[in-house]
Design an enzyme around this catalytic site. Structure first.
Site, mmCIF file in Angstrom:
data_model
loop_
_atom_site.group_PDB
_atom_site.id
_atom_site.type_symbol
_atom_site.label_atom_id
_atom_site.label_comp_id
_atom_site.label_asym_id
_atom_site.label_seq_id
_atom_site.Cartn_x
_atom_site.Cartn_y
_atom_site.Cartn_z
ATOM 1 C CG HIS A 144 2.890 6.554 -42.841
ATOM 2 N ND1 HIS A 144 4.052 6.439 -42.122
ATOM 3 C CD2 HIS A 144 2.805 7.857 -43.211
ATOM 4 C CE1 HIS A 144 4.639 7.630 -42.051
ATOM 5 N NE2 HIS A 144 3.911 8.503 -42.703
ATOM 6 C CG ASP A 173 7.413 11.478 -45.989
ATOM 7 O OD1 ASP A 173 6.644 11.656 -46.944
ATOM 8 O OD2 ASP A 173 7.109 11.727 -44.798
ATOM 9 C CG HIS A 223 5.700 11.840 -41.383
ATOM 10 N ND1 HIS A 223 5.278 12.666 -42.416
ATOM 11 C CD2 HIS A 223 5.220 12.379 -40.240
ATOM 12 C CE1 HIS A 223 4.561 13.664 -41.911
ATOM 13 N NE2 HIS A 223 4.510 13.519 -40.593
ATOM 14 C CE1 TYR A 278 0.149 15.458 -46.636
ATOM 15 C CE2 TYR A 278 2.167 15.594 -45.346
ATOM 16 C CZ TYR A 278 1.209 14.845 -46.004
ATOM 17 O OH TYR A 278 1.322 13.472 -46.057
HETATM 18 ZN ZN LIG Z 1 5.318 12.359 -44.476
#
Ligand SMILES: [Zn+2]
Length: 390
Positions: free
Chosen positions: A129, A165, A167, A298
């Site tokens: 990111h 991922d 995201h 996570y």
């Molecule tokens: Zn991610």
């Protein structure tokens, strides 16, 4: 058997945004300990990285931003550039820690470019990111973009980046959006429902790079079968058409059903299937060159260590079968760190990773995403978006 490089040093654990932050380095520590306990790393030298220098960081970041990151822990407030926020809190020596993450992925790239290894894995990397002048989504410096830029400078002119991922891989897409030498493909949870709110199928790159950005936004709770169906409907054909010289993959595992930040509902078995497929595609279409990096993830105890142990094992051709029990020395370690953690018994979630290939006449929300993505980019690669054989 081709040699593979594993880049790791405990110093990478210094990328630590605090005990209350999801991006906790314990996930890396537990992964390396699990991989070692299972024998995956037997006779495998771990390559220790150096921090990336300014010359390499400038490949992906502005001088002003580098200066801000270096000054931020002392300034403490109002530093801008996405720093000092809830997502990207300031921490001691953050420039050094983030530079070492970049150095880790860069060392993997270097091993491949110099012919020392066909494949390399840098689980501390995958900070996809980070933008040219701004931190975002727990990422300070973008190791993926730096490594791809460095590979381009070595003379490679067809690099494929596949981001699994949960995201959108927005920072890497932005870094190469007009560059026809880099094909970025991201499969992720739909931007309506998740950070960073980009990654629509209509984002296809620009100028000479039109068609070189590919996005597959998937609905929440897509699951293993839907995810694999979408992957197979999009990725192999594009890699066959593009013929990369190197495959770079961001292997975030926040797509797991137990991940606290997202809802794509994959399993550890799904992750293992993805890595095996990425390896096969690197062998088939990327001259065997595969640079794998980590990313999000996570569920620190139950998911990340098992999934990334499968990743490392796959890179090394030391595949771990799903029903292998977790070693007692490792489960004891986890209970020492988190006494209340419920540790899974094996390297599997017991999931069936079978899927039906796209083109069988069904038409659900995953199929709609597949269709939109194929129609957006396949013609730009000489492929027929409506023909399942392409
Ligand atoms: Zn991610």
């Amino acid at each position: 058997m081709s040699p593979s490089a594993v880049v790791w040093d405990p110093a990478l654990l210094a990328y630590d945004m605090g005990d209350q932050h999801p991006f906790n380095p314990v996930r890396l520590h537990l992964t390396m300990r699990l991989a070692a306990a299972l024998g995956v790393l037997d006779d495998v030298p771990l390559l220790s990285p150096e921090p990336a220098g300014a010359k390499d960081l400038y490949r992906a970041h502005s001088a002003e931003y580098l200066e801000a990151v270096q000054q931020a822990p002392m300034a403490g407030w109002d530093v801008g550039h996405g720093l000092g926020t809830e997502d990207n809190p300031l921490f001691t020596d953050m420039h050094d820690a983030a530079s070492l993450v970049v150095g880790s992925t860069l060392l993997g790239a270097r091993c491949i470019a110099e012919g020392r290894a066909q494949r390399a894995v840098s689980i501390a990397g995958g900070h996809h990111h980070a933008m040219q002048d701004r931190a975002a989504g727990f990422c300070i410096y973008n190791d993926c973009s730096v490594a791809i830029s460095w590979l381009l400078e070595q003379g490679y002119d067809r690099i494929a980046y596949v981001d699994t991922d949960v995201h959108h891989g927005d920072g890497v897409q932005a870094a190469f959006v007009g560059d026809p030498r880099v094909l970025t493909i991201s499969l992720h949870q739909h931007p309506f429902t998740l950070f960073p709110g980009t990654g629509y199928s209509s984002e296809i790159g620009a100028g000479d790079g039109e068609g070189r950005a590919v996005n597959v936004p998937l609905p929440p709770h897509t699951g293993d079968a839907g995810w694999l169906r979408a992957f197979h409907a999009v990725v192999p054909s594009l890699l066959e058409a593009f013929r990369p010289q190197v495959l770079v993959t961001q292997c975030g595992v926040d797509s797991h059903r137990e991940d606290p930040l997202a809802d794509l509902s994959l399993t550890v078995d799904g992750h293992r299937a993805i890595y095996r497929e990425l390896r096969a595609l690197a062998e088939r279409w990327a001259e065997g060159r595969w640079l794998a990096v980590g990313g999000g993830g996570y569920q620190l105890m139950r998911v990340v260590p098992r999934s990334w142990t499968h990743l490392i094992a796959t890179v090394l051709d030391h595949d771990v079968t799903p029903d292998v029990p977790l070693p007692v020395e490792w489960t004891d370690l986890v209970r020492g760190v988190a006494p209340s953690a419920e540790v899974p018994p094996t390297m599997s979630d017991g999931a069936d990773v079978g899927y039906s290939p796209w083109g069988d006449g069904l038409d659900d929300a995953v199929d709609a995403a597949i269709r939109d993505t194929r129609r957006a980019v396949f013609p730009l690669h000489g492929l027929d978006p409506d023909d399942p054989r392409d």
